[in-house]
Each structure stands twice: as structure tokens, then as C-alpha cells.
Design an enzyme around this catalytic site. Structure first.
Site, mmCIF file in Angstrom:
data_model
loop_
_atom_site.group_PDB
_atom_site.id
_atom_site.type_symbol
_atom_site.label_atom_id
_atom_site.label_comp_id
_atom_site.label_asym_id
_atom_site.label_seq_id
_atom_site.Cartn_x
_atom_site.Cartn_y
_atom_site.Cartn_z
ATOM 1 N N LYS A 127 0.867 -1.187 0.000
ATOM 2 C CA LYS A 127 0.000 0.000 0.000
ATOM 3 C C LYS A 127 0.897 1.227 0.000
ATOM 4 O O LYS A 127 2.012 1.180 0.515
ATOM 5 C CB LYS A 127 -0.876 0.027 1.256
ATOM 6 C CG LYS A 127 -2.111 0.886 1.128
ATOM 7 C CD LYS A 127 -3.247 0.091 0.535
ATOM 8 C CE LYS A 127 -4.479 0.909 0.268
ATOM 9 N NZ LYS A 127 -5.620 0.051 -0.078
ATOM 10 N N ASP A 167 -7.044 4.215 -4.404
ATOM 11 C CA ASP A 167 -7.685 4.072 -3.094
ATOM 12 C C ASP A 167 -8.294 5.456 -2.835
ATOM 13 O O ASP A 167 -8.550 6.196 -3.798
ATOM 14 C CB ASP A 167 -6.665 3.657 -2.012
ATOM 15 C CG ASP A 167 -7.344 3.196 -0.715
ATOM 16 O OD1 ASP A 167 -7.838 2.068 -0.671
ATOM 17 O OD2 ASP A 167 -7.405 3.985 0.256
HETATM 18 P P1 NDP Z 1 -12.950 7.778 -2.779
HETATM 19 O O1 NDP Z 1 -11.850 8.748 -2.594
HETATM 20 O O2 NDP Z 1 -13.516 7.561 -4.130
HETATM 21 O O3 NDP Z 1 -14.162 8.132 -1.811
HETATM 22 C C1 NDP Z 1 -13.980 8.199 -0.438
HETATM 23 C C2 NDP Z 1 -15.282 8.605 0.223
HETATM 24 O O4 NDP Z 1 -15.167 8.430 1.621
HETATM 25 C C3 NDP Z 1 -15.627 10.058 0.010
HETATM 26 O O5 NDP Z 1 -17.011 10.216 0.019
HETATM 27 C C4 NDP Z 1 -14.985 10.726 1.219
HETATM 28 O O6 NDP Z 1 -15.554 11.976 1.582
HETATM 29 C C5 NDP Z 1 -15.235 9.700 2.284
HETATM 30 N N1 NDP Z 1 -14.166 9.791 3.287
HETATM 31 C C6 NDP Z 1 -12.839 9.609 3.072
HETATM 32 N N2 NDP Z 1 -12.142 9.804 4.200
HETATM 33 C C7 NDP Z 1 -13.052 10.109 5.145
HETATM 34 C C8 NDP Z 1 -12.947 10.404 6.517
HETATM 35 N N3 NDP Z 1 -11.762 10.431 7.141
HETATM 36 N N4 NDP Z 1 -14.103 10.646 7.185
HETATM 37 C C9 NDP Z 1 -15.304 10.620 6.559
HETATM 38 N N5 NDP Z 1 -15.465 10.350 5.241
HETATM 39 C C10 NDP Z 1 -14.348 10.094 4.558
HETATM 40 O O7 NDP Z 1 -12.397 6.405 -2.185
HETATM 41 P P2 NDP Z 1 -12.911 4.910 -2.423
HETATM 42 O O8 NDP Z 1 -14.376 4.885 -2.630
HETATM 43 O O9 NDP Z 1 -12.022 4.295 -3.433
HETATM 44 O O10 NDP Z 1 -12.536 4.228 -1.026
HETATM 45 C C11 NDP Z 1 -13.453 4.132 0.053
HETATM 46 C C12 NDP Z 1 -13.017 3.024 1.000
HETATM 47 O O11 NDP Z 1 -12.972 1.782 0.281
HETATM 48 C C13 NDP Z 1 -11.602 3.174 1.609
HETATM 49 O O12 NDP Z 1 -11.621 2.618 2.899
HETATM 50 C C14 NDP Z 1 -10.749 2.313 0.691
HETATM 51 O O13 NDP Z 1 -9.570 1.884 1.329
HETATM 52 C C15 NDP Z 1 -11.696 1.167 0.418
HETATM 53 N N6 NDP Z 1 -11.417 0.356 -0.757
HETATM 54 C C16 NDP Z 1 -11.288 0.917 -1.992
HETATM 55 C C17 NDP Z 1 -11.040 0.130 -3.103
HETATM 56 C C18 NDP Z 1 -10.965 0.688 -4.480
HETATM 57 O O14 NDP Z 1 -10.798 -0.107 -5.420
HETATM 58 N N7 NDP Z 1 -11.082 1.982 -4.688
HETATM 59 C C19 NDP Z 1 -10.850 -1.327 -2.964
HETATM 60 C C20 NDP Z 1 -11.075 -1.825 -1.630
HETATM 61 C C21 NDP Z 1 -11.326 -1.000 -0.578
HETATM 62 P P3 NDP Z 1 -14.747 13.334 1.295
HETATM 63 O O15 NDP Z 1 -14.821 13.527 -0.195
HETATM 64 O O16 NDP Z 1 -15.449 14.369 2.079
HETATM 65 O O17 NDP Z 1 -13.331 13.099 1.759
HETATM 66 O O1 2IT Z 2 -7.902 -1.642 -0.686
HETATM 67 C C1 2IT Z 2 -7.836 -2.127 -1.839
HETATM 68 O O2 2IT Z 2 -7.965 -3.341 -2.026
HETATM 69 C C2 2IT Z 2 -7.622 -1.219 -2.961
HETATM 70 N N1 2IT Z 2 -7.560 -0.016 -2.753
HETATM 71 C C3 2IT Z 2 -7.473 -1.763 -4.356
HETATM 72 C C4 2IT Z 2 -6.061 -2.226 -4.596
HETATM 73 C C5 2IT Z 2 -5.745 -2.641 -6.008
HETATM 74 O O3 2IT Z 2 -4.559 -2.942 -6.232
HETATM 75 O O4 2IT Z 2 -6.626 -2.678 -6.866
#
Ligand code: NDP
Ligand code: 2IT
Length: 446
Positions: A127, A167
Site C-alpha cells: 500500500k 484508493d
Molecule cells: P474515494 O476517494 O472515491 O471516496 C472516499 C469517500 O469516503 C468520500 O465520500 C470521502 O468523503 C469519504 N471519506 C474519506 N475519508 C473520510 C474520513 N476520514 N471521514 C469521513 N469520510 C471520509 O475512495 P474509495 O471509494 O475508493 O474508497 C473508500 C473506502 O474503500 C476506503 O476505505 C478504501 O480503502 C476502500 N477500498 C477501496 C477500493 C478501491 O478499489 N477503490 C478497494 C477496496 C477498498 P470526502 O470527499 O469528504 O473526503
Molecule cells: O484496498 C484495496 O484493495 C484497494 N484499494 C485496491 C487495490 C488494487 O490494487 O486494486
């Protein structure tokens, strides 16, 4: 050799990694599941596999200087935690958020090792990211940052070494800027990142994969109990990549999502967030980069400032924002209101006390490393397509994703089956551990 116990093991972890509470939390959860298993299988104990898994193979930290639109110099800190490469190249996302520090990325990299192992694909865990805050930055500033970040990161990654992805704060735009800079410096067009655009090596379904996968996994948990998502009221947090495609898939399976949030507050739309409203969200969040409050203004529903959506009555919860967003009280409220399933789209969104509430209530609780593995799994499929220099169809990728989510459910059931329910935490941790641990035994003391 004496038996391992969680208390002594954690004392060592905390002493060796001071000031990293999220890392301690992630390790503790795994230790509680796997230490009894290790004691029953002394080969892992003798080779100190768990002690080795909890120590990153390599940590890279670097300066990221860039010029903002006013011509002022800005300095951020960049990281890549290369946690474990036993079963494949390091693989895992990059997070851009002001809260990023080494301990946060160590927790995420640690989780990633087990998650990637569960996907059935050959990927190690890593990561990275930076404390850069993309909020309020111009397109040009984001590009300047991404170019500077990749100028250093490029010497550490490669298609067979380490393959980052998105992420929080990293989506298609940032992956594009980073890929362009890598190609320019290295003069090579190769799959060093996933989540790429469709014209330049990306995979169909990768943007959708985490949300879709989480819903497939949750559907599998419900099916095991003879139920389904049809007609279920769902509460979703976040409004980014994971939340958006969670809603799309819930709608397709006949459920109804009634909330979305960002770090400022949440909206509650009891009529449900249908396809048209979701299209508005995609434009608002991915193009205009606005706030979720604007949804309430547009559709005339309730907006609650500074709060999370867990007080809204629901059947299923999909935490899809960030770590530790559901605490003990939130979990109690969800259970009291009749919530029967939780699919964690985010990584470690529930505090240990919250997890205990879900486990005691015996609801279907799908921890992040199992439930959100569809994103990285589809990244693995993107890597396969890059190696083949071919692109699979939407249907083909989606079929594979569904198959992988069911295989993860099966592995959780194999190692987590209790008398009358499945302990998905225990199942995911032990199943994820066994594959990596056996491989480390095969490969000797490295
Ligand atoms: P994005 O940046 O697309 O969206 C994040 C969302 O979460 C936004 O709405 C943001 O609001 C909110 N957010 C982020 N940080 C905080 C915080 N500290 N407190 C409150 N709200 C928060 O990210 P993703 O959708 O990609 O990721 C969301 C979650 O999913 C994370 O935990 C990530 O690790 C996990 N994840 C993502 C994957 C991927 O492929 N993208 C794969 C597996 C897991 P704001 O805009 O106000 O910051
Ligand atoms: O938390 C996760 O699994 C991710 N942000 C996706 C990682 C990836 O390599 O697609």
C-alpha cells in the site's frame, strides 16, 4: 517451543511499532483469529511466520516537492509499504489524504496481504500514498503532484515487482497522470498500475469492481441464510468509487439504498437513490468534485451535517468511506434497528468493539478483507489481460469477479464455520493466512 499468545505477541508489536494505532488494531484482529490455529499447527510457530508477516519486507519513504498554481513550493511525504511478496508481486492501492502517515499505510498493507491471498490470484500485499490533500486543488496541481510522486516511485515498482492502484483520493484521473509520468521516464508501456483507462490497458468493470464485489459477497452471505437483497433497505456511507457502484449493484438486485455521505455529513433519501440520481452523484463527485449536500438541495431530501448515517433504520449496511467509521454505539444502533447484514466496502470501517457487537448478534458480518476484495481481484484480472495483451468483455470480467467473490465466501465458510453461523472474521483471517504461510515455508527464511 512454547505456545504463542495474543497478549505477548501484541506487546512486542506495539513496542516495535510505536504510535501506529491502526496498525496495532489490524494486527490484533488477525492475531486473535490465527494464533489458536498456529498453536494447533506448530510448523508456523517454529518458523515464526506471523512475526515475519507483521514486519514489512520493505518500506519506502520519500519527499514529494511540487509547485502550486501560485508558484509556491509545496512539500508532501510519499510512501510505499511493500509488505509481503510470498505469493506474487506487491499489489495494493495508493491513498491521497491528509491523514496518511506510515502507520495508516502499514495497516492497509497488512490487510492487503490477507485480502489478496483470498482472491485466489497470485498477488502479494502493499500500500502507498501521501499526505497530499486533493480537495480544493486544481487539475494542474493534482497533475504536478502526481508527476513528482511518480518521479520517485517509478524506481521501486514494475509489472513483476509492485503494481499500485487507486484508493481514497486516487481514481482514473490520478492513475492517468502517474502512468504518463512513468512511461515518460522509463520509455516503456507496461502494466505498472491498475485502474487504467480503457484506451491504455485498463480493464472493463475495474471501476465498478469493489462496489459490485461487496454486494455479491453480501448477497452470498444472505443466500447462505436463505435470504437475499431483494426488497432490502440499505444504508451506504461515503460517496466515492466504492459507494457509487455499491448502489448500482444493490439497485440491480432489487434492494434500495437510502443514504450517502462524505466527510461533511450525510443525505437521507427514503425514496431510494435510483439510476438517475446515481448519475447525478457520479457527475457531482467525479467531475465537479462537489459536496454531498448538493444532492439534498437538488432532490429535496434531508441532509444531516457532521453526522454518519448509522442511525437510519436499515436491513443492510455498506460502510464505504473509511476506517473506524462504525463504533460500538453505531453498531448497537444498527442491530437494534434490525440490521441483518454488514458488507464492508471500506477497509477496517468497524472498530473492534463494533465488530464484537455484530458478532454477538450473529448478523452476517463481512469484514473488509473478504467483502471488498473484488477491487483488487479485478486489478489482478487487469494484470492478466495486460500480460496477454488482450481485453476481455464486460461479461467475462464480471463472471470472473462473481466467481472470485463466491470462492472467497467458500474459504470463509471452510475456516469460519461455527455450529449455527459463519464467523467471517475468523474464516477470512485463517484462509488468507494459510496460503501465504505455506508459501513462506516453501520459500525458506526470507
Ligand atoms: P474515494 O476517494 O472515491 O471516496 C472516499 C469517500 O469516503 C468520500 O465520500 C470521502 O468523503 C469519504 N471519506 C474519506 N475519508 C473520510 C474520513 N476520514 N471521514 C469521513 N469520510 C471520509 O475512495 P474509495 O471509494 O475508493 O474508497 C473508500 C473506502 O474503500 C476506503 O476505505 C478504501 O480503502 C476502500 N477500498 C477501496 C477500493 C478501491 O478499489 N477503490 C478497494 C477496496 C477498498 P470526502 O470527499 O469528504 O473526503
Ligand atoms: O484496498 C484495496 O484493495 C484497494 N484499494 C485496491 C487495490 C488494487 O490494487 O486494486
Amino acid at each position: 517451543m512454547s505456545e504463542l499468545n495474543v497478549k505477548d505477541f501484541m506487546e512486542t508489536i506495539i513496542a516495535r511499532n510505536p504510535g501506529e494505532p491502526e496498525f496495532h488494531q489490524a494486527v490484533q484482529e488477525v492475531a486473535e483469529s490465527v494464533i489458536p490455529f498456529i498453536n494447533a499447527n506448530p510448523k508456523y510457530r517454529e518458523a515464526k511466520i506471523l512475526e515475519r508477516i507483521a514486519e514489512p519486507e520493505r518500506v519506502i519513504m520519500f519527499r514529494v516537492p511540487w509547485l502550486d498554481d501560485k508558484g509556491e513550493t509545496q512539500i508532501n511525504r510519499g510512501f510505499r509499504v511493500e509488505m509481503n511478496s510470498a505469493i506474487g508481486p506487491y499489489k495494493g492501492g495508493l491513498r491521497l489524504h491528509p491523514t496518511v502517515y506510515l502507520g495508516l499505510l502499514k495497516f492497509l498493507a497488512f490487510e492487503q496481504v490477507f485480502k489478496n491471498s483470498l482472491t485466489t490470484l497470485p498477488m502479494g500485499g502493499g500500500k502507498g500514498g501521501s499526505d497530499f490533500d486533493p480537495k480544493g486543488k486544481s487539475n494542474n496541481e493534482v497533475m504536478k503532484f502526481c508527476q513528482s510522486f511518480m518521479t520517485e516511485l517509478q524506481r521501486h515498482i514494475g509489472p513483476n515487482t509492485d503494481v499500485p492502484a487507486g484508493d481514497i483520493g486516487v481514481g482514473g484521473r490520478e492513475i492517468g497522470f502517474m502512468f504518463g509520468q512513468y512511461k515518460r521516464i522509463r520509455n516503456e508501456f507496461t502494466g505498472i498500475l491498475t485502474g487504467k483507462g480503457l484506451n491504455w490497458g485498463g480493464s472493463l468493470i475495474r471501476p465498478e469492481a469493489t462496489g459490485y464485489g461487496c454486494v455479491y459477497f453480501t448477497q452470498a452471505m444472505l443466500k447462505f441464510k436463505g435470504d437475499s437483497l431483494k426488497g432490502k433497505i440499505c444504508v451506504v456511507s461515503g460517496s466515492g468509487n466504492v459507494a457509487q457502484y455499491t448502489i448500482e449493484k444493490v439497485n440491480q438486485l432489487g434492494g434500495k439504498c437510502v443514504t450517502l455521505s462524505d466527510s461533511s455529513g450525510f443525505i437521507h433519501d427514503p425514496d431510494g437513490i435510483d439510476a438517475e440520481k446515481l448519475a447525478f452523484i457520479l457527475e457531482l463527485k467525479n467531475v465537479k468534485r462537489g459536496r454531498i449536500k448538493e444532492y439534498a438541495q437538488k432532490y429535496g431530501c434531508e441532509y444531516v451535517d457532521g453526522k454518519k448515517p448509522w442511525g437510519i433504520k436499515c436491513d443492510v449496511a455498506f460502510p464505504s468511506a473509511t476506517q473506524n467509521e462504525i463504533n460500538e454505539d453505531d453498531a448497537k444502533t444498527l442491530v437494534k434497528n434490525g440490521c441483518i447484514a454488514v458488507g464492508e466496502g471500506a477497509n477496517m470501517p468497524t472498530t473492534p468493539e463494533g465488530v464484537e457487537v455484530f458478532q454477538k448478534a450473529k448478523i452476517c458480518y463481512g469484514p473488509g478483507k473478504a467483502a471488498n476484495a473484488g477491487g483488487v481481484a479485478t486489478s489482478g484480472l487487469e494484470m492478466s489481460q495486460n500480460s496477454l495483451r488482450l481485453s476481455w468483455t464486460r461479461e467475462e470480467v464480471d463472471q470472473r469477479l462473481q466467481g472470485i467473490m463466491l470462492a472467497i465466501h467458500e474459504q470463509c465458510a471452510k475456516y469460519g464455520k461455527e455450529k449455527d453461523y459463519i464467523d467471517y472474521v475468523k474464516g477470512a483471517n485463517i484462509a488468507g493466512f494459510v496460503k501465504v504461510a505455506d508459501t513462506m515455508l516453501d520459500q525458506g527464511l526470507v
